[in-house]
Design a protein around this motif. Structure first.
Motif, PDB file in Angstrom:
ATOM      1  N   ASN A 136       0.851  -1.187   0.000  1.00 45.35           N
ATOM      2  CA  ASN A 136       0.000   0.000   0.000  1.00 45.35           C
ATOM      3  C   ASN A 136       0.896   1.249   0.000  1.00 45.35           C
ATOM      4  O   ASN A 136       1.959   1.274   0.625  1.00 45.35           O
ATOM      5  N   LEU A 137       0.436   2.277  -0.703  1.00 41.09           N
ATOM      6  CA  LEU A 137       1.236   3.508  -0.833  1.00 41.09           C
ATOM      7  C   LEU A 137       1.611   4.107   0.522  1.00 41.09           C
ATOM      8  O   LEU A 137       2.785   4.427   0.770  1.00 41.09           O
ATOM      9  N   SER A 138       0.638   4.267   1.409  1.00 43.17           N
ATOM     10  CA  SER A 138       0.973   4.953   2.672  1.00 43.17           C
ATOM     11  C   SER A 138       1.886   4.094   3.549  1.00 43.17           C
ATOM     12  O   SER A 138       2.748   4.625   4.263  1.00 43.17           O
ATOM     13  N   ASN A 139       1.760   2.771   3.467  1.00 44.77           N
ATOM     14  CA  ASN A 139       2.689   1.907   4.206  1.00 44.77           C
ATOM     15  C   ASN A 139       4.093   2.005   3.610  1.00 44.77           C
ATOM     16  O   ASN A 139       5.093   1.987   4.340  1.00 44.77           O
ATOM     17  N   SER A 140       4.173   2.105   2.294  1.00 44.23           N
ATOM     18  CA  SER A 140       5.492   2.237   1.643  1.00 44.23           C
ATOM     19  C   SER A 140       6.189   3.509   2.115  1.00 44.23           C
ATOM     20  O   SER A 140       7.390   3.502   2.405  1.00 44.23           O
ATOM     21  N   VAL A 141       5.414   4.594   2.181  1.00 47.53           N
ATOM     22  CA  VAL A 141       5.985   5.863   2.649  1.00 47.53           C
ATOM     23  C   VAL A 141       6.531   5.692   4.065  1.00 47.53           C
ATOM     24  O   VAL A 141       7.661   6.095   4.362  1.00 47.53           O
ATOM     25  N   ALA A 142       5.730   5.082   4.927  1.00 50.83           N
ATOM     26  CA  ALA A 142       6.156   4.936   6.325  1.00 50.83           C
ATOM     27  C   ALA A 142       7.446   4.118   6.424  1.00 50.83           C
ATOM     28  O   ALA A 142       8.365   4.471   7.169  1.00 50.83           O
ATOM     29  N   MET A 143       7.528   3.046   5.637  1.00 57.67           N
ATOM     30  CA  MET A 143       8.719   2.185   5.725  1.00 57.67           C
ATOM     31  C   MET A 143       9.977   2.938   5.329  1.00 57.67           C
ATOM     32  O   MET A 143      10.983   2.928   6.029  1.00 57.67           O
ATOM     33  N   VAL A 144       9.917   3.620   4.200  1.00 59.27           N
ATOM     34  CA  VAL A 144      11.121   4.295   3.681  1.00 59.27           C
ATOM     35  C   VAL A 144      11.484   5.496   4.552  1.00 59.27           C
ATOM     36  O   VAL A 144      12.645   5.688   4.936  1.00 59.27           O
ATOM     37  N   LEU A 145      10.486   6.282   4.894  1.00 60.26           N
ATOM     38  CA  LEU A 145      10.744   7.494   5.666  1.00 60.26           C
ATOM     39  C   LEU A 145      11.322   7.157   7.048  1.00 60.26           C
ATOM     40  O   LEU A 145      12.277   7.787   7.511  1.00 60.26           O
ATOM     41  N   LEU A 146      10.757   6.162   7.703  1.00 61.66           N
ATOM     42  CA  LEU A 146      11.250   5.825   9.038  1.00 61.66           C
ATOM     43  C   LEU A 146      12.655   5.220   9.005  1.00 61.66           C
ATOM     44  O   LEU A 146      13.417   5.383   9.963  1.00 61.66           O
ATOM     45  N   GLU A 147      13.017   4.560   7.922  1.00 57.62           N
ATOM     46  CA  GLU A 147      14.395   4.086   7.790  1.00 57.62           C
ATOM     47  C   GLU A 147      15.347   5.280   7.677  1.00 57.62           C
ATOM     48  O   GLU A 147      16.394   5.325   8.338  1.00 57.62           O
ATOM     49  N   ALA A 148      14.987   6.261   6.852  1.00 59.89           N
ATOM     50  CA  ALA A 148      15.834   7.453   6.718  1.00 59.89           C
ATOM     51  C   ALA A 148      15.936   8.155   8.079  1.00 59.89           C
ATOM     52  O   ALA A 148      17.036   8.522   8.511  1.00 59.89           O
ATOM     53  N   LEU A 149      14.821   8.308   8.770  1.00 64.10           N
ATOM     54  CA  LEU A 149      14.824   8.988  10.068  1.00 64.10           C
ATOM     55  C   LEU A 149      15.608   8.196  11.114  1.00 64.10           C
ATOM     56  O   LEU A 149      16.302   8.773  11.955  1.00 64.10           O
ATOM     57  N   ARG A 150      15.512   6.878  11.055  1.00 68.49           N
ATOM     58  CA  ARG A 150      16.289   6.038  11.987  1.00 68.49           C
ATOM     59  C   ARG A 150      17.772   6.318  11.801  1.00 68.49           C
ATOM     60  O   ARG A 150      18.508   6.556  12.761  1.00 68.49           O
ATOM     61  N   GLN A 151      18.216   6.328  10.529  1.00 67.79           N
ATOM     62  CA  GLN A 151      19.630   6.603  10.262  1.00 67.79           C
ATOM     63  C   GLN A 151      20.020   8.010  10.717  1.00 67.79           C
ATOM     64  O   GLN A 151      21.142   8.247  11.142  1.00 67.79           O
ATOM     65  N   GLN A 152      19.080   8.946  10.606  1.00 62.38           N
ATOM     66  CA  GLN A 152      19.366  10.347  10.948  1.00 62.38           C
ATOM     67  C   GLN A 152      19.228  10.618  12.446  1.00 62.38           C
ATOM     68  O   GLN A 152      19.446  11.745  12.898  1.00 62.38           O
ATOM     69  N   GLY A 153      18.862   9.569  13.221  1.00 62.27           N
ATOM     70  CA  GLY A 153      18.732   9.729  14.680  1.00 62.27           C
ATOM     71  C   GLY A 153      17.419  10.349  15.103  1.00 62.27           C
ATOM     72  O   GLY A 153      17.338  10.961  16.165  1.00 62.27           O
ATOM     73  N   PHE A 154      16.389  10.209  14.286  1.00 66.46           N
ATOM     74  CA  PHE A 154      15.053  10.745  14.583  1.00 66.46           C
ATOM     75  C   PHE A 154      15.125  12.215  15.015  1.00 66.46           C
ATOM     76  O   PHE A 154      14.766  12.571  16.146  1.00 66.46           O
ATOM     77  N   PRO A 155      15.590  13.109  14.124  1.00 64.61           N
ATOM     78  CA  PRO A 155      15.795  14.504  14.505  1.00 64.61           C
ATOM     79  C   PRO A 155      14.503  15.204  14.931  1.00 64.61           C
ATOM     80  O   PRO A 155      13.476  15.077  14.277  1.00 64.61           O
ATOM     81  N   ASN A 156      14.593  15.932  16.040  1.00 65.80           N
ATOM     82  CA  ASN A 156      13.456  16.701  16.578  1.00 65.80           C
ATOM     83  C   ASN A 156      12.218  15.845  16.815  1.00 65.80           C
ATOM     84  O   ASN A 156      11.090  16.328  16.719  1.00 65.80           O
ATOM     85  N   MET A 157      12.445  14.560  17.103  1.00 61.51           N
ATOM     86  CA  MET A 157      11.312  13.670  17.399  1.00 61.51           C
ATOM     87  C   MET A 157      11.498  13.115  18.818  1.00 61.51           C
ATOM     88  O   MET A 157      12.625  12.848  19.238  1.00 61.51           O
ATOM     89  N   GLU A 158      10.375  12.960  19.496  1.00 65.17           N
ATOM     90  CA  GLU A 158      10.394  12.394  20.840  1.00 65.17           C
ATOM     91  C   GLU A 158      10.637  10.893  20.708  1.00 65.17           C
ATOM     92  O   GLU A 158       9.801  10.199  20.127  1.00 65.17           O
ATOM     93  N   THR A 159      11.743  10.373  21.224  1.00 61.73           N
ATOM     94  CA  THR A 159      12.013   8.935  21.070  1.00 61.73           C
ATOM     95  C   THR A 159      11.533   8.131  22.270  1.00 61.73           C
ATOM     96  O   THR A 159      11.544   6.904  22.246  1.00 61.73           O
TER      97      THR A 159
END
Ligand SMILES: C[S@@+](CC[C@H](N)C(=O)[O-])C[C@H]1O[C@@H](n2cnc3c(N)ncnc32)[C@H](O)[C@@H]1O
Length: 185
Positions: A136-159
């Protein structure tokens, strides 16, 4: 460093609404390439995004060429497509001098073939079995985006989140609110 989710001619308002919600939660800019299959104020889209519309930076583009013209030399664009031999999780998304653009295709026909051929070295696949045609499109977005954010250390996000700060605690003391909130997601 900024992340952008780019939707090429999205058709289904609920998908775009869900994606907008994910963008709001991750400080990601949402680029929409027209034509869209719905009006931007569509009720289903608004409902899927719930109360988060004022938190999303949405940028509209007349067509694919108009979007491509906005890209600068430090912008890193990736085409997210199952027609690739490169795994999205094996790319480095951590250059602080770059902005990352993840372009997703329309729900029915994906990305234009000519576009994918022109940028063949930018295509990334999300691994999947042959049980399905695609995610599904929205699941695809979540998978890719969260991988990028994981690598970036989840900037400005409450972990992490302390229970003491959670509104659920307040709701336990007021059962009528707690029950109402259980219906939300
Ligand atoms: C419902 S799919 C579109 C299916 C379309 N028939 C195609 O062949 O691309 C919508 C979008 O989700 C993303 N997507 C879905 N599954 C994917 C996968 N396994 N790898 C990469 N992207 C995927 C792509 O951006 C795709 O254009």
């Amino acid at each position: 460093m900024t992340n952008h989710v780019v939707l090429y001619e999205p058709l289904m308002p609920a998908n775009t609404g869900n994606i907008a919600r994910t963008c709001a939660g991750t400080n990601t800019i949402l680029d929409l390439i027209e034509p869209l299959g719905f009006q931007i104020d569509n009720k289903k889209m608004k409902r899927a995004g719930l109360d988060y519309w004022d938190k999303v930076d949405i940028r509209m583009h007349d067509d694919l060429d108009a979007f491509l013209k906005t890209l600068g030399p430090n912008d890193e664009m990736y085409l997210i497509s199952k027609f690739s031999s490169k795994n999205y999780a094996q790319v480095d998304y951590t250059d602080p001098n770059k902005d990352y653009y993840f372009v997703f295709g329309k729900e029915t026909t994906g990305l234009p073939e000519t576009f994918m051929r022109e940028y063949y070295d930018r295509n990334l696949r999300i691994p999947m079995s042959d049980n399905i045609r695609c995610y599904n499109l929205s699941n695809s977005v979540a998978m890719v985006l969260l991988e990028a954010l994981r690598q970036q250390g989840f900037p400005n996000m409450e972990t992490s989140h302390h229970y003491e700060n959670d509104k659920l605690k307040d709701n336990y003391n007021r059962p009528e609110r707690y029950e109402r909130n259980l219906g939300e997601n």
